[in-house]
Motif scaffolding. Structure first.
Motif: not given
Length: 124
Positions: A46-51, A61-66, A83-89
Motif C-alpha cells: 500500500e501507498f504511504v507517502a510520495a514527493v 495516506s490517511v493512515s500516516v498523515k500527521g 516516522m513518528n508516533s509509531l503504532k503496531p499497525e
C-alpha cells in the motif's frame, strides 16, 4: 537504470520514531518523483507517502498523515521517511520507489524502480 537501497528499519516500541532512508544511484534522481510503500504480512502493498521532483509537493495516506514526513535531498540522492508516533499497525516491510515522471503518484503501477525493502516492527 536507477538502483534504490533502503535503510533505517528496525524494532521500536509504540509511540517511538524511526527515520528511513533511500539512497538512489544512477541518473537522474533529481527529476524523478519518489514514493514510499509498505507491505504487512498477508496484506497487499500500500501507498504511504510520495514527493514530487522538487520536494515541494507531497502526499500521504490517511493512515500516516500527521505522523510521517517524506523529504528529499537531491544533493545526496536520498529520500527520507520520518516516522513518528509509531503504532503496531505500522509494522511492515517498507519499500522505496522511483517514478520517472516528475509529479508524484499514490499508484504502485506508476513507479518504475523499486528497492529491496526494509523491515519496520513496532511492538505494543
Amino acid at each position: 537504470q536507477v538502483q534504490l537501497v533502503e535503510s533505517g528499519g528496525g524494532l521500536v516500541q509504540a509511540g517511538g520514531s524511526l527515520r528511513l532512508s533511500c539512497a538512489a544511484s544512477g541518473p537522474p534522481f533529481s527529476s524523478y518523483a519518489m514514493g514510499w510503500f509498505r507491505q504487512a504480512p498477508g496484506k497487499e502493498r500500500e501507498f504511504v507517502a510520495a514527493v514530487n521532483w522538487s520536494g515541494k509537493d507531497r502526499g500521504y495516506s490517511v493512515s500516516v498523515k500527521g505522523r510521517f514526513t517524506i523529504s528529499r535531498d537531491s544533493a545526496k540522492n536520498t529520500v527520507y521517511l520520518q516516522m513518528n508516533s509509531l503504532k503496531p499497525e505500522d509494522t511492515a516491510v517498507y519499500y522505496c520507489a522511483a517514478d520517472k515522471r516528475s509529479g508524484y503518484s499514490d499508484s504502485m503501477g506508476e513507479y518504475d524502480y523499486w528497492g529491496q525493502g526494509t523491515q519496520v516492527t513496532v511492538s505494543s
